[in-house]
Design a protein around this motif. Structure first.
Motif, mmCIF file in Angstrom:
data_model
loop_
_atom_site.group_PDB
_atom_site.id
_atom_site.type_symbol
_atom_site.label_atom_id
_atom_site.label_comp_id
_atom_site.label_asym_id
_atom_site.label_seq_id
_atom_site.Cartn_x
_atom_site.Cartn_y
_atom_site.Cartn_z
ATOM 1 N N LYS A 59 -0.769 0.865 -3.836
ATOM 2 C CA LYS A 59 0.482 0.262 -4.284
ATOM 3 C C LYS A 59 1.304 1.260 -5.083
ATOM 4 O O LYS A 59 0.777 2.168 -5.729
ATOM 5 C CB LYS A 59 0.209 -0.993 -5.112
ATOM 6 C CG LYS A 59 -0.666 -0.768 -6.335
ATOM 7 C CD LYS A 59 -0.988 -2.091 -7.016
ATOM 8 C CE LYS A 59 -1.929 -1.878 -8.221
ATOM 9 N NZ LYS A 59 -2.268 -3.164 -8.880
ATOM 10 N N ASP A 111 10.448 0.974 -11.355
ATOM 11 C CA ASP A 111 11.438 0.186 -12.092
ATOM 12 C C ASP A 111 11.262 -1.314 -11.858
ATOM 13 O O ASP A 111 12.220 -2.045 -11.572
ATOM 14 C CB ASP A 111 12.850 0.639 -11.718
ATOM 15 C CG ASP A 111 13.106 2.085 -12.123
ATOM 16 O OD1 ASP A 111 12.482 2.558 -13.082
ATOM 17 O OD2 ASP A 111 13.930 2.749 -11.468
ATOM 18 N N GLY A 112 10.018 -1.757 -11.939
ATOM 19 C CA GLY A 112 9.713 -3.186 -11.840
ATOM 20 C C GLY A 112 9.506 -3.713 -10.449
ATOM 21 O O GLY A 112 9.058 -4.859 -10.283
ATOM 22 N N GLN A 113 9.787 -2.916 -9.423
ATOM 23 C CA GLN A 113 9.592 -3.363 -8.040
ATOM 24 C C GLN A 113 8.282 -2.799 -7.500
ATOM 25 O O GLN A 113 8.081 -1.579 -7.466
ATOM 26 C CB GLN A 113 10.739 -2.910 -7.146
ATOM 27 C CG GLN A 113 10.600 -3.399 -5.709
ATOM 28 C CD GLN A 113 11.749 -2.949 -4.822
ATOM 29 O OE1 GLN A 113 12.597 -2.167 -5.228
ATOM 30 N NE2 GLN A 113 11.771 -3.441 -3.595
ATOM 31 N N GLU A 114 7.377 -3.690 -7.077
ATOM 32 C CA GLU A 114 6.094 -3.247 -6.540
ATOM 33 C C GLU A 114 6.147 -3.214 -5.019
ATOM 34 O O GLU A 114 6.638 -4.140 -4.374
ATOM 35 C CB GLU A 114 4.963 -4.160 -7.009
ATOM 36 C CG GLU A 114 3.587 -3.644 -6.602
ATOM 37 C CD GLU A 114 2.461 -4.238 -7.422
ATOM 38 O OE1 GLU A 114 1.562 -4.831 -6.805
ATOM 39 O OE2 GLU A 114 2.486 -4.116 -8.674
ATOM 40 N N ILE A 115 5.617 -2.128 -4.450
ATOM 41 C CA ILE A 115 5.641 -1.892 -3.011
ATOM 42 C C ILE A 115 4.212 -1.724 -2.532
ATOM 43 O O ILE A 115 3.485 -0.843 -3.020
ATOM 44 C CB ILE A 115 6.480 -0.643 -2.679
ATOM 45 C CG1 ILE A 115 7.914 -0.803 -3.200
ATOM 46 C CG2 ILE A 115 6.467 -0.366 -1.178
ATOM 47 C CD1 ILE A 115 8.658 0.505 -3.337
ATOM 48 N N GLU A 144 1.415 3.864 -15.212
ATOM 49 C CA GLU A 144 2.856 3.669 -15.365
ATOM 50 C C GLU A 144 3.427 4.583 -16.442
ATOM 51 O O GLU A 144 2.975 4.601 -17.582
ATOM 52 C CB GLU A 144 3.197 2.218 -15.684
ATOM 53 C CG GLU A 144 4.698 1.993 -15.742
ATOM 54 C CD GLU A 144 5.130 0.585 -15.397
ATOM 55 O OE1 GLU A 144 6.305 0.283 -15.609
ATOM 56 O OE2 GLU A 144 4.296 -0.204 -14.899
ATOM 57 N N ARG A 196 4.829 1.297 -7.694
ATOM 58 C CA ARG A 196 5.762 0.496 -8.473
ATOM 59 C C ARG A 196 6.823 1.403 -9.073
ATOM 60 O O ARG A 196 6.507 2.438 -9.646
ATOM 61 C CB ARG A 196 5.028 -0.261 -9.589
ATOM 62 C CG ARG A 196 5.919 -1.276 -10.326
ATOM 63 C CD ARG A 196 5.098 -2.264 -11.168
ATOM 64 N NE ARG A 196 4.306 -1.617 -12.203
ATOM 65 C CZ ARG A 196 2.983 -1.461 -12.159
ATOM 66 N NH1 ARG A 196 2.286 -1.891 -11.112
ATOM 67 N NH2 ARG A 196 2.339 -0.861 -13.142
#
Length: 370
Positions: A152, A156-160, A106, A154
């Motif tokens: 995975k 700005d705080g959104q995990e995909i 990150e 991620r």
């Protein structure tokens, strides 16, 4: 200077691996893209190693919801070409020519940990050799491979979640000579206006991959091109080559951006096929350093690690800014065969159009289509 690479049988000159011939513009690059089946999320990454500039740089960029966000990295290479990390970005070859891990710890709100698995062996594109007057502009080899992603992402705080059942993409490896770092201050004699017409369309269909690219001169004559199909699981060198390939690009009025396009080809039996391309979203390649005014590939960013984030809304930026010319459109692709059957795919439609191109009606550096 001896380095870790000297332990491996990969030397290409009589010198240690730390050295790469004599051309200061020698480079070695990784490129990746990946996208969800609906095209709603697209990411791409690049890492470049420049032995004679003693620099390694890289970037990861994500396009989602009309916003593109990038993190850029650069540091001194310290002449160690086998150290494939820069900041939080790393590339790990898990199985040569098949599986690669791409990881971004990150950084400024963006993180990625994903594994790429090739659908078939990579293809080797014809060697790109191009001079401008007496000067060598490009002399390189590239291999390209379509595949599936798992892992995975991620932002700005959104995990995909990256599910291999629905996430595909392309990776390439290229190496050789092309313009990198600071431009040459010595003017060309006589001066020659820039000209470059480039299309590259790695496309995913249900059971195979299609690859097409084309470099044209100002008259529309191709100086490098190939069209090939690779069925899933196909070994190296077994691609099905397509003939008489022609890409009809229909530009958005007043621009150089593709609004739609049709690729016409013939299979080895002489039967005609077409592929229709429809754009679903625009990814700016400057988000990986391509043509970026400040973070261009190989540019000196200081003697310590540099990390920077930038954000754009591609739809709000003018196409005619030279930084915005090089793009990848996420595209829906529809194949139509001679038997009337169709199949639908997805891919990336890369374009870079600079200067004259007679078939397109481009007569100047940045004039748009009529």
């Amino acid at each position: 200077m001896l380095t870790a690479g000297d332990e491996y049988p990969i030397h290409q000159t009589p010198e240690p691996i730390a050295f790469a011939g004599s051309d200061r513009n020698f480079y070695d690059r990784f490129f990746f893209n990946g996208y969800s089946a609906d095209g709603a999320t697209f990411f791409a990454a690049a890492m470049g190693i420049y032995p004679h500039l003693n620099i390694i740089d890289g970037a990861v960029s994500v396009l989602r919801g009309g916003k593109q966000s990038s993190v850029f990295f650069s540091r001194p290479l310290n002449m160690e070409r086998m150290d494939m990390h820069v900041g939080g970005l790393s590339v790990e070859v898990l199985e040569p020519l098949k599986r690669v891990r791409l990881k971004l710890a990150e950084t400024d709100g963006i993180a990625l940990d994903a594994e790429f698995t090739g659908r078939s062996a990579p293809i080797e594109e014809p060697r790109f050799t191009r001079r401008i007057g007496p000067r060598m502009m490009m002399d390189l080899t590239r291999m390209t491979q379509n595949g599936r992603w798992s892992g995975k992402l991620r932002i700005d705080g959104q995990e995909i979640a990256i599910d291999p059942a629905s996430w595909t993409g392309t990776r390439d490896r290229s190496w050789g000579v092309r313009p990198i770092g600071a431009p040459d201050p010595q003017p060309m004699i006589p001066p020659m206006p820039p000209q470059f017409y480039w299309l590259w369309t790695p496309t995913q269909f249900p059971n195979l991959s299609m690859f097409f690219h084309r470099n044209d001169d100002e008259h529309g004559e191709a100086w490098n091109t190939r069209a090939v199909l690779m069925p899933d699981g196909a070994p190296q060198g077994s691609g099905l080559h397509l003939g008489e390939a022609n890409m009809d690009v229909r530009y958005a009025k007043g621009t150089r951006r593709m609004a739609s396009a049709t690729l016409a080809v013939k299979d080895p039996s002489g039967r005609p096929h077409t592929v229709e391309f429809e754009p679903m979203g625009t990814f700016l390649m400057k988000g990986l350093g391509y043509g970026h005014a400040k973070f261009r590939h190989g540019a000196f960013q200081g003697d310590q690690l540099m990390t920077v984030r930038e954000d754009w809304e591609p739809a709000s930026l003018t196409w005619a800014n030279p930084e915005n010319l090089h793009i990848q459109e996420i595209v829906r692709a529809v194949h139509k065969g001679p038997d009337g059957e169709t199949s639908t795919g997805i891919g990336a439609y890369e374009q870079l159009f600079i200067g004259k191109h007679a078939p397109s009606g481009f007569k100047d550096m940045l004039d748009g289509a009529g």
